[in-house]
Design a protein around this motif. Sequence first.
Motif, PDB file in Angstrom:
ATOM      1  N   MET A 103     -15.752  -5.035 -52.460  1.00  0.00           N
ATOM      2  CA  MET A 103     -14.735  -4.322 -53.254  1.00  0.00           C
ATOM      3  C   MET A 103     -13.904  -3.393 -52.382  1.00  0.00           C
ATOM      4  O   MET A 103     -12.671  -3.343 -52.500  1.00  0.00           O
ATOM      5  N   THR A 104     -14.553  -2.647 -51.488  1.00  0.00           N
ATOM      6  CA  THR A 104     -13.797  -1.681 -50.671  1.00  0.00           C
ATOM      7  C   THR A 104     -13.075  -2.359 -49.507  1.00  0.00           C
ATOM      8  O   THR A 104     -12.104  -1.809 -48.992  1.00  0.00           O
ATOM      9  N   THR A 105     -13.528  -3.552 -49.112  1.00  0.00           N
ATOM     10  CA  THR A 105     -12.826  -4.300 -48.059  1.00  0.00           C
ATOM     11  C   THR A 105     -11.535  -4.899 -48.596  1.00  0.00           C
ATOM     12  O   THR A 105     -10.465  -4.726 -48.009  1.00  0.00           O
ATOM     13  N   THR A 106     -11.614  -5.601 -49.738  1.00  0.00           N
ATOM     14  CA  THR A 106     -10.415  -6.262 -50.275  1.00  0.00           C
ATOM     15  C   THR A 106      -9.434  -5.259 -50.882  1.00  0.00           C
ATOM     16  O   THR A 106      -8.237  -5.531 -50.970  1.00  0.00           O
ATOM     17  N   ALA A 107      -9.938  -4.089 -51.289  1.00  0.00           N
ATOM     18  CA  ALA A 107      -9.035  -3.028 -51.762  1.00  0.00           C
ATOM     19  C   ALA A 107      -8.448  -2.250 -50.597  1.00  0.00           C
ATOM     20  O   ALA A 107      -7.613  -1.371 -50.805  1.00  0.00           O
ATOM     21  N   THR A 108      -8.866  -2.582 -49.378  1.00  0.00           N
ATOM     22  CA  THR A 108      -8.526  -1.853 -48.145  1.00  0.00           C
ATOM     23  C   THR A 108      -8.702  -0.348 -48.360  1.00  0.00           C
ATOM     24  O   THR A 108      -7.819   0.456 -48.065  1.00  0.00           O
TER      25      THR A 108
ATOM     26  N   GLY B  45      -4.342  -7.498 -46.294  1.00  0.00           N
ATOM     27  CA  GLY B  45      -3.136  -6.827 -45.824  1.00  0.00           C
ATOM     28  C   GLY B  45      -1.889  -7.690 -45.893  1.00  0.00           C
ATOM     29  O   GLY B  45      -0.792  -7.235 -45.586  1.00  0.00           O
ATOM     30  N   ILE B  46      -2.048  -8.961 -46.303  1.00  0.00           N
ATOM     31  CA  ILE B  46      -0.906  -9.874 -46.438  1.00  0.00           C
ATOM     32  C   ILE B  46      -0.342  -9.762 -47.851  1.00  0.00           C
ATOM     33  O   ILE B  46      -1.092  -9.580 -48.824  1.00  0.00           O
ATOM     34  N   ASN B  47       0.961  -9.871 -47.984  1.00  0.00           N
ATOM     35  CA  ASN B  47       1.612  -9.876 -49.295  1.00  0.00           C
ATOM     36  C   ASN B  47       0.958 -10.933 -50.190  1.00  0.00           C
ATOM     37  O   ASN B  47       0.881 -12.105 -49.842  1.00  0.00           O
ATOM     38  N   PHE B  48       0.466 -10.513 -51.364  1.00  0.00           N
ATOM     39  CA  PHE B  48      -0.270 -11.427 -52.232  1.00  0.00           C
ATOM     40  C   PHE B  48       0.606 -12.545 -52.783  1.00  0.00           C
ATOM     41  O   PHE B  48       0.125 -13.638 -53.058  1.00  0.00           O
ATOM     42  N   THR B  49       1.891 -12.271 -52.957  1.00  0.00           N
ATOM     43  CA  THR B  49       2.815 -13.334 -53.371  1.00  0.00           C
ATOM     44  C   THR B  49       2.905 -14.402 -52.286  1.00  0.00           C
ATOM     45  O   THR B  49       2.915 -15.598 -52.575  1.00  0.00           O
TER      46      THR B  49
ATOM     47  N   VAL C 140      -0.124   4.932 -34.491  1.00  0.00           N
ATOM     48  CA  VAL C 140       1.109   4.178 -34.769  1.00  0.00           C
ATOM     49  C   VAL C 140       0.848   3.083 -35.797  1.00  0.00           C
ATOM     50  O   VAL C 140       1.605   2.938 -36.777  1.00  0.00           O
ATOM     51  N   VAL C 141      -0.236   2.302 -35.595  1.00  0.00           N
ATOM     52  CA  VAL C 141      -0.518   1.216 -36.546  1.00  0.00           C
ATOM     53  C   VAL C 141      -0.945   1.786 -37.899  1.00  0.00           C
ATOM     54  O   VAL C 141      -0.686   1.182 -38.947  1.00  0.00           O
ATOM     55  N   MET C 142      -1.592   2.961 -37.882  1.00  0.00           N
ATOM     56  CA  MET C 142      -1.959   3.641 -39.125  1.00  0.00           C
ATOM     57  C   MET C 142      -0.712   3.974 -39.937  1.00  0.00           C
ATOM     58  O   MET C 142      -0.680   3.756 -41.156  1.00  0.00           O
ATOM     59  N   TYR C 143       0.310   4.492 -39.272  1.00  0.00           N
ATOM     60  CA  TYR C 143       1.543   4.843 -39.970  1.00  0.00           C
ATOM     61  C   TYR C 143       2.281   3.589 -40.448  1.00  0.00           C
ATOM     62  O   TYR C 143       2.793   3.558 -41.571  1.00  0.00           O
ATOM     63  N   LEU C 144       2.312   2.545 -39.621  1.00  0.00           N
ATOM     64  CA  LEU C 144       3.059   1.333 -39.965  1.00  0.00           C
ATOM     65  C   LEU C 144       2.491   0.661 -41.202  1.00  0.00           C
ATOM     66  O   LEU C 144       3.213   0.341 -42.138  1.00  0.00           O
ATOM     67  N   GLY C 145       1.152   0.452 -41.227  1.00  0.00           N
ATOM     68  CA  GLY C 145       0.546  -0.244 -42.361  1.00  0.00           C
ATOM     69  C   GLY C 145       0.790  -1.742 -42.288  1.00  0.00           C
ATOM     70  O   GLY C 145       1.462  -2.252 -41.387  1.00  0.00           O
ATOM     71  N   ALA C 146       0.256  -2.452 -43.271  1.00  0.00           N
ATOM     72  CA  ALA C 146       0.365  -3.914 -43.303  1.00  0.00           C
ATOM     73  C   ALA C 146       1.572  -4.333 -44.152  1.00  0.00           C
ATOM     74  O   ALA C 146       2.621  -3.698 -44.085  1.00  0.00           O
TER      75      ALA C 146
ATOM     76  N   SER D 103      -2.773  -2.657 -49.046  1.00  0.00           N
ATOM     77  CA  SER D 103      -2.741  -1.647 -47.978  1.00  0.00           C
ATOM     78  C   SER D 103      -1.679  -0.588 -48.247  1.00  0.00           C
ATOM     79  O   SER D 103      -0.772  -0.776 -49.063  1.00  0.00           O
ATOM     80  N   GLY D 104      -1.805   0.544 -47.535  1.00  0.00           N
ATOM     81  CA  GLY D 104      -0.817   1.616 -47.642  1.00  0.00           C
ATOM     82  C   GLY D 104       0.104   1.605 -46.437  1.00  0.00           C
ATOM     83  O   GLY D 104       0.334   0.564 -45.818  1.00  0.00           O
ATOM     84  N   GLY D 105       0.618   2.787 -46.076  1.00  0.00           N
ATOM     85  CA  GLY D 105       1.462   2.902 -44.889  1.00  0.00           C
ATOM     86  C   GLY D 105       2.935   2.655 -45.162  1.00  0.00           C
ATOM     87  O   GLY D 105       3.376   2.437 -46.293  1.00  0.00           O
ATOM     88  N   PHE D 106       3.702   2.683 -44.082  1.00  0.00           N
ATOM     89  CA  PHE D 106       5.155   2.504 -44.130  1.00  0.00           C
ATOM     90  C   PHE D 106       5.526   1.096 -44.572  1.00  0.00           C
ATOM     91  O   PHE D 106       6.549   0.875 -45.193  1.00  0.00           O
ATOM     92  N   LYS D 107       4.732   0.126 -44.240  1.00  0.00           N
ATOM     93  CA  LYS D 107       4.841  -1.304 -44.540  1.00  0.00           C
ATOM     94  C   LYS D 107       5.679  -2.041 -43.492  1.00  0.00           C
ATOM     95  O   LYS D 107       6.737  -1.574 -43.058  1.00  0.00           O
ATOM     96  N   CYS D 108       5.182  -3.210 -43.128  1.00  0.00           N
ATOM     97  CA  CYS D 108       5.842  -4.019 -42.094  1.00  0.00           C
ATOM     98  C   CYS D 108       7.231  -4.476 -42.516  1.00  0.00           C
ATOM     99  O   CYS D 108       8.105  -4.649 -41.675  1.00  0.00           O
ATOM    100  N   ILE D 109       7.446  -4.673 -43.820  1.00  0.00           N
ATOM    101  CA  ILE D 109       8.773  -5.117 -44.262  1.00  0.00           C
ATOM    102  C   ILE D 109       9.822  -4.055 -43.942  1.00  0.00           C
ATOM    103  O   ILE D 109      10.941  -4.375 -43.538  1.00  0.00           O
ATOM    104  N   ARG D 110       9.446  -2.787 -44.077  1.00  0.00           N
ATOM    105  CA  ARG D 110      10.372  -1.716 -43.703  1.00  0.00           C
ATOM    106  C   ARG D 110      10.549  -1.679 -42.191  1.00  0.00           C
ATOM    107  O   ARG D 110      11.636  -1.341 -41.700  1.00  0.00           O
ATOM    108  N   GLY D 111       9.484  -1.985 -41.454  1.00  0.00           N
ATOM    109  CA  GLY D 111       9.584  -2.063 -40.003  1.00  0.00           C
ATOM    110  C   GLY D 111      10.573  -3.121 -39.573  1.00  0.00           C
ATOM    111  O   GLY D 111      11.391  -2.905 -38.665  1.00  0.00           O
ATOM    112  N   VAL D 112      10.529  -4.284 -40.246  1.00  0.00           N
ATOM    113  CA  VAL D 112      11.470  -5.375 -39.951  1.00  0.00           C
ATOM    114  C   VAL D 112      12.893  -4.928 -40.256  1.00  0.00           C
ATOM    115  O   VAL D 112      13.821  -5.138 -39.457  1.00  0.00           O
ATOM    116  N   MET D 113      13.081  -4.296 -41.416  1.00  0.00           N
ATOM    117  CA  MET D 113      14.421  -3.806 -41.800  1.00  0.00           C
ATOM    118  C   MET D 113      14.941  -2.800 -40.788  1.00  0.00           C
ATOM    119  O   MET D 113      16.114  -2.862 -40.374  1.00  0.00           O
TER     120      MET D 113
END
Length: 485
Positions: free
Chosen positions: A214-219, A249-253, A337-343, A349-359
Amino acid sequence: MVNFRIISKIIGSLLFIEALFMSLCALIAFSYHEDDLMAFLVSLLITFGSGFFFMYLGRESDNSLNRRDAYLLVTAAWVVFSFFGMLPFLTHGCITNVTDAFFESTSGFTTTGASIIDDVEILPHGILFWRSLTQWIGGLGIVFFTIAILPSLVGGSVKVFAAEATGPIKAKMHPRLTTTAKWIWSIYLILTLGCGLAYWAAGMNWFEALNYSMTTTATGGFAIHNESTEYFHSPTIDYISIAFQFLSGINFTLLYISIVKMKLKALFTNSEFKLYLSVVVGATLWIMYLLLTRMNYDLEHAFRAALFQVVSFITTTGMFNEDAGMWPHITWVILGVVMYLGACAGSTSGGFKCIRGVMLLKVIRNNFRQILHPNAVLPVKINGMNIPQSKLVALFAFFTLTILMTLVTATIMIVAGIDNTNAITIALSCVSNVGPTLGTQIGPVMSWSILPEYIKWILCPLMLMGRLEIMTVLVLFTRTFWKEN
């Protein structure tokens, strides 16, 4: 203006669901014949009673929400869930003051995973299960869970989804949001069951496997042992944990499209996933090199330790199989750095999110091109889709706010006597919902119990804002929100 009746009615319904989850913990307590049974019975009676009270306040309400209602509902639901979630800790007595109990509950539901409990192994099974369950409930969202299971309770569910879902782009896999929600929760459930079975096959008992899955998949990262997964001293369990943290950490969609619809190519052509994978690989290799050259680890140990910590930090899970606080300080920078970025957005997962990193990277690239070609029209495209200007403005507003909140919180903690590294990483940890911190006073394997009470009260709303991506909460404090249009 705000429709308080419908908000009250929905919160009452949500409290019934929370009480139902408490009853599961009561069954665990009963089966182990431990002293936490009465705590859960009292807690669920109070929660049920409060649910009826809120339902009474919301009687004769219509079943539609406007956008203003949705934002207030989502924030209120998370605060109310955290408030009632602290009751089992207080009534049992394992946590003796409201500050610590509310902090533990908020940390659970927001999947931050920071704990004020110094020795979790002395806790009864029901309380341990409740801690894990709070993270699993909060993994995809409290109100989102309701949309999936009881869609008739939430009118205007698209607006609620927009207020609670993570990331700047809200992808849907089906025209009906309730169907999308059910598919996403199905994937979440399958990941949890798969993770639990894998843990059990690797040597955990059923209770350990259930809690850690439960705590692994809920990150989230709450553990039922003081040493987290390091307790098992099992490379197999480490690799299972890495795999399911990474998948969660991957987008569920995207997981749905690539696995259920069997379009695996969509995964590896997705810009966000490519950045996510690249950061994991790059950070792992860098830390692995440092562990080999400065800490004299053997090759497999260095690879596993580095990969585990990088995946744990980038997915904001916060589990540990090593004390990263003992590693060279440059590794703290990498993990920070990876803590702030997030998945990925749309994951647990939490964090800034990789999609925002790409943008952000594409905006910077376009800015360089604009210098050379001043008249060029350079749209920001992600996966073939044009990103509107409003999303880019929101991106920079979000980036500015996360940095500002981190700096303000860290400054307050430094004034309170907390060392600089801990102050910065604690603030980052809360706004990104990670859990562990890096520093000399509080290490990644330690509880946060020594923090002053007023600091804990500052960190609770920071965790909530981190989980709801700041804007959902802060908009409630603007004059415009309460002005009648």
